[in-house]
Design a protein around this motif. Structure first.
Motif, short mmCIF file in Angstrom:
data_model
loop_
_atom_site.label_atom_id
_atom_site.label_comp_id
_atom_site.label_asym_id
_atom_site.label_seq_id
_atom_site.Cartn_x
_atom_site.Cartn_y
_atom_site.Cartn_z
N SER A 149 65.94 38.66 45.61
CA SER A 149 66.87 37.60 46.01
C SER A 149 68.00 38.16 46.85
CB SER A 149 67.44 36.92 44.77
OG SER A 149 66.39 36.47 43.95
N LYS A 150 68.39 39.37 46.54
CA LYS A 150 69.48 40.01 47.29
C LYS A 150 69.01 40.29 48.73
CE LYS A 150 72.86 43.53 46.53
NZ LYS A 150 72.78 44.95 46.22
N ASP A 151 67.79 40.79 48.83
CA ASP A 151 67.23 41.05 50.17
C ASP A 151 67.16 39.77 50.97
OD1 ASP A 151 66.88 43.59 49.33
OD2 ASP A 151 64.70 43.44 49.00
N TYR A 152 66.81 38.70 50.28
CA TYR A 152 66.65 37.43 50.97
C TYR A 152 67.99 36.95 51.55
CZ TYR A 152 65.53 32.55 51.86
OH TYR A 152 65.37 31.33 52.44
N THR A 153 69.08 37.25 50.82
CA THR A 153 70.42 36.88 51.30
C THR A 153 70.65 37.47 52.69
OG1 THR A 153 71.12 36.98 49.01
CG2 THR A 153 72.85 36.87 50.66
N THR A 154 70.22 38.71 52.85
CA THR A 154 70.37 39.37 54.15
C THR A 154 69.56 38.63 55.21
OG1 THR A 154 70.33 41.38 52.83
CG2 THR A 154 70.31 41.65 55.23
N TYR A 155 68.36 38.22 54.83
CA TYR A 155 67.50 37.49 55.78
C TYR A 155 68.19 36.22 56.26
CZ TYR A 155 63.69 34.38 57.26
OH TYR A 155 62.91 33.50 57.94
N VAL A 156 68.75 35.47 55.32
CA VAL A 156 69.40 34.20 55.69
C VAL A 156 70.57 34.47 56.63
CG1 VAL A 156 70.70 32.22 54.81
CG2 VAL A 156 68.68 33.02 53.58
N ARG A 157 71.37 35.50 56.31
CA ARG A 157 72.53 35.79 57.18
C ARG A 157 72.08 36.17 58.59
NH1 ARG A 157 75.53 39.19 52.72
NH2 ARG A 157 76.10 37.45 51.38
N THR A 158 71.00 36.95 58.67
CA THR A 158 70.49 37.35 59.99
C THR A 158 70.06 36.12 60.79
OG1 THR A 158 69.51 39.15 58.75
CG2 THR A 158 68.98 39.04 61.08
N GLN A 159 69.40 35.21 60.12
CA GLN A 159 68.96 34.00 60.81
C GLN A 159 70.14 33.19 61.32
OE1 GLN A 159 65.77 33.37 61.64
NE2 GLN A 159 65.36 35.33 60.66
N ILE A 160 71.17 33.07 60.48
CA ILE A 160 72.35 32.29 60.91
C ILE A 160 73.02 32.97 62.11
CG2 ILE A 160 74.56 31.30 60.25
CD1 ILE A 160 73.63 31.10 57.43
N ASP A 161 73.12 34.30 62.04
CA ASP A 161 73.75 35.02 63.16
C ASP A 161 72.95 34.81 64.45
OD1 ASP A 161 75.70 35.87 61.49
OD2 ASP A 161 74.89 37.90 61.18
N SER A 162 71.61 34.85 64.32
CA SER A 162 70.77 34.63 65.51
C SER A 162 70.92 33.20 66.01
CB SER A 162 69.30 34.87 65.18
OG SER A 162 69.12 36.14 64.65
N MET A 163 71.15 32.30 65.07
CA MET A 163 71.31 30.90 65.48
C MET A 163 72.58 30.73 66.31
SD MET A 163 71.11 27.40 63.27
CE MET A 163 71.73 28.19 61.84
#
Lengths: 401, 416
Positions: A149-163
């Motif tokens: 779940s912690k790793d996934y948090t990073t994924y979500v943040r990366t997606q938002i930054d790319s957005m």
């Protein structure tokens, strides 16, 4: 109280007095051993009071225990679980009369457990393990889920930054007045949101009432014609989409829409920094993304002007797959069968999508036209539904590991 | 959550059509004269607490069972890549679920004790009575192709219905690897059952077509003859005795697979009616078309509904019953003694694209040899006067295995 419940209660009372026949610390002779594991037989039977799960012994010594479950005649029972409080330690599903018996083996420490049979006249049957209590028997599953779940948090943040970058590019293209370039930039910016939309749903900015859409970032960024709140007016991705694909014109208003979109996505990125997820959030989020596919994409409602619904579809699926992948190592320890089923159904969906890829089309997938919806919508919906059904069961697994 | 024991339902007794308060207020068929319709027999009243046993070990329910008021029929396809083992588990789960739902119980929990749990039963039939629910499984010819490892294991006579004269079939209303028939005296009970079964099958089966039927259009033993949407009594001469069922309906051939003996062949035809056109025809035309009168349902050669039609009767040099009328063509006397068990339902799908009533008869027939139906329809499709007002738009055939004994499941031997 049913007859069976009374007899079990009576049995429990007898055991308090320490009668040897009850089994327990001094006597586990009633339970046989095979290959080092104590054998416990669970029979699902239909009786005059209703369906019941019956154990051949309700007390065993600590150590490896093999549960053999056979549905003899209980048409109303399909599932049995070994519970430690709210935690599911082991289980068997899809049990029906006529099918072969199923087994699961666990190493159990001393303590009070329950055999849980949903639908039985007595759903929870106490099961005692005597001897030393074990350390958290499924701690590793819980740990794996938490770290995933912690790793996934990073994924979500990366997606938002790319957005943020994606919508800034869209704004630049709109400002340049180049329609084709703006349309391309729109299709390029969409995937980031579609991968994570279930994680940012319902974000309300500080100082706003939760019922006021003016403060709801998800609404401001992704509102559609069908959920338009007159009090707020058009905004977000689909306002830009309408101008670019329906009116096919870039006006001052379009530029204002694009600028507002950048502002709101930037705000979202700010809030996103504090995001934290629990394993069940990921599970629920994955299922919610599939729901999005069913309710918005297969209907062709989401991208009503650009018809890039299949792009959204693919990215919803990818987002769900990412959340699932983060949980997968832990889930494998909780329910390897379910993992196998979900893997297979993700493959079915992604294989299906493969057939719609078209590098010449905007966003890389065929436009989802009325004709395509008529011919293929039903098939797509069925495949997604079967994945969504199993994903719906993830949260329970994740939360009880 | 365990099922509550089912007591005497508040909704237990509902009088059938023609019974109770309806009597006296009704107006007879003939010219507005007040006439009491025939009293419903006791078995025409609905007892919603009635429950049938799934595990008969003999014939499946929903065939000889007196037709209930409502039908939900669904045809399904098995997803490519499904294994025989997966199908076996599906049939076992379906069988168990069918048995449970027919008792009026939910399948699993409606309200899981854990907040994270997804309800196993959708719940819309919770607290409704069993309502005479019967669930019947059929296996289509395509199930036995080489996709699922079942090739060569099918029943001997299971073949697609050939194209028949006058067919206007639409592919999307035809065929299917599997069929589920739910009949009940409460439409929601029937709907819940099909919804629940398709939910259990998700990932392995997809839905192909479905029909919602109402107001049974065929009578069973002890039932008054019902009417179809043409206002006609339908199925006056239907099979009603055990002897006829043995002779015409149940598969007895020792060369059939064991699981098929005691079963039957199910044929469905979706028949659209040109409602508006029919409604504009004179009663004389309606009588001549069917070969019976409308109110009593008597053959034109007789006076009472159950009078045996006299196809030789002549008046003013003309046959009293037109040889191309529906009754004349379908009569067993004119078909070498052949009979089929009809168990159809009226259906409506609202309006068609032209704004006309989209409705008709969902014809369901059971017989030990599908050829009986094919022969009959080949004849009807060519010359039946009724053809001017109807169109066959859907067609399917399924093998209906015999029912399992307790502790077993439908067609279990198929996977042995």
């Amino acid at each position: 109280m049913s007859r069976k419940a009374i007899s079990l209660a009576a049995l429990a009372a007898l055991c308090v007095t320490g009668l040897a026949a009850c089994g327990g610390e001094n006597d586990d002779s009633k339970a046989t051993k095979k290959g080092g594991a104590t054998q416990v037989a669970v029979s699902m039977v239909s009786g005059s009071d209703g369906d019941a799960c019956e154990l051949d012994t309700d007390s065993v010594a600590a150590g490896p225990v093999t549960f053999t479950v056979k549905n003899e005649s209980a048409a109303g029972l399909t599932e049995v679980e070994l519970m430690d409080g709210q935690k599911i330690l082991g289980e068997k599903e899809n049990l029906a009369p006529g099918l072969a018996e199923a087994t699961f083996t666990l190493t159990l420490g001393g303590g009070d457990y329950e055999i849980y049979c949903p639908g039985a006249t007595q759903e929870r049957v106490p099961f005692k393990v005597t001897g030393e209590a074990a350390a958290e028997p499924t701690g590793d599953a819980a740990e794996l889920l938490a770290s995933g779940s912690k790793d996934y948090t990073t994924y979500v943040r990366t997606q938002i930054d790319s957005m943020v970058v994606g919508v800034e590019n869209l704004q630049k293209a709109v400002d340049s007045g180049d329609l084709a370039k703006a349309q391309q930039a729109y299709a390029d910016a969409r995937p980031f949101y579609e991968k994570i939309e279930s994680d940012v749903e319902g974000f309300v900015m500080d100082g706003f009432d939760p019922t006021d859409n003016k403060g709801n970032l998800d609404y401001l960024i992704d509102m559609r014609a069908s959920n338009l709140d007159e009090a707020v007016g058009w905004s977000g991705f689909h306002a830009v989409e309408r101008d670019l694909f329906q009116a096919k014109k870039i006006t001052a208003q379009t530029k204002k829409y694009a600028a507002d979109l950048v502002t709101n996505v930037t705000k979202l990125a700010e809030v996103g920094k504090s995001l934290e997820f629990k394993p069940e959030d990921l599970a629920n989020g994955a299922a919610a993304l599939l729901e999005e596919v069913q309710s918005g994409k297969i209907t062709g409602e989401e991208e009503a002007y650009s018809h890039i619904d299949l792009v959204d579809f693919a990215n919803n699926v990818e987002g769900a797959q990412q959340a699932y992948a983060a949980l997968r190592p832990g889930l494998e320890k909780v329910d390897a069968e379910l993992v196998k089923t979900i893997d297979a159904r993700f493959t079915a969906v992604t294989d299906d999508l493969e057939g719609y890829k078209d590098t010449k089309s905007l966003g890389g997938y065929r436009p989802y036209t009325a004709e395509l919806k008529a011919s293929d919508g039903k098939k797509l919906s069925a495949t997604v539904q079967s994945l969504q059904d199993v994903l719906g069961r993830l949260a329970e697994k994740a939360a009880t590991a | 959550m365990s099922a509550e024991p089912r007591g005497f339902s508040r909704r237990r007794l509902i009088a059938g059509a023609g019974g109770g308060a309806v009597v006296g207020a009704a107006v007879g068929f003939a010219g507005g004269r007040a006439a009491s319709p025939a009293q419903a027999s006791a078995s025409d009243a609905l007892d919603l607490s009635t429950a049938y046993d799934f595990y008969t070990g003999d014939h499946q329910v929903g065939i000889a069972t007196p037709p209930q008021r409502h039908l939900v029929f669904m045809s399904l396809d098995v997803v490519e890549g499904t294994t025989a083992e997966q199908l076996k588990v599906l049939f076992a789960r379906w069988s168990a679920a069918m048995a449970t739902m027919m008792k009026g119980d939910p399948v699993g929990s409606v309200e899981p004790s854990r907040a994270n749990g997804v309800p196993q039963d959708t719940g819309e039939a919770y607290d409704l009575s069993p309502a005479s629910l019967t669930l019947t499984l059929g296996l289509g010819p395509t199930l036995f192709d080489d996709r699922f490892g079942l090739a060569g294991k099918g029943p001997r006579l299971l073949e697609e219905i050939p194209r028949l004269p006058g067919d206007e079939l639409q592919a999307e209303l035809c065929g299917g690897d599997l069929a589920l028939q739910a009949c009940a005296d409460d439409p929601q009970v029937a709907y819940h059952a099909i919804r629940g079964l398709t939910r259990i099958g998700r990932g392995l089966v997809t839905t192909r077509w479905t029909v919602l039927g109402f107001g049974r259009a065929s009578a069973g033993k002890g039932q008054k003859t019902p009417r179809n949407l043409m206002g006609l009594k339908d199925g006056t001469r239907n099979i009603k005795t055990d002897e006829e069922l043995d002779e015409f309906v149940w598969v007895t051939d020792p060369d059939e697979p064991a699981w098929m003996r005691g079963g039957s062949y199910l044929v469905t035809r979706k028949i659209n009616m040109d409602i508006e056109v029919w409604d504009g025809t004179t009663v004389e035309t309606q009588h001549a078309t069917i070969g019976r009168d409308k109110g009593e349902g008597a053959p034109l050669s007789g006076e009472k509904e159950f009078d045996t039609p006299d196809f030789k009767a002549v008046r003013h040099g003309e046959p009293v019953i037109d040889p191309t009328s529906h009754v004349a063509l379908a009569a067993s006397e004119n078909n070498g003694g052949a009979k089929i068990l009809r168990r159809g339902y009226n259906f409506t799908d609202g309006l068609n694209s032209l704004g006309q009533l989209d409705a008709g008869l969902f014809f369901i027939a059971f017989q030990k040899d599908p050829e009986t139906f094919v022969d009959l329809q080949r004849k009807l499709g060519r010359v039946d006067l009724l053809n001017e007002y109807i169109a066959h738009v859907g067609s399917a055939i399924f093998a209906v295995p015999r029912a399992p004994r307790s502790g077993h499941f439908l067609a279990q031997e198929l996977f042995g």
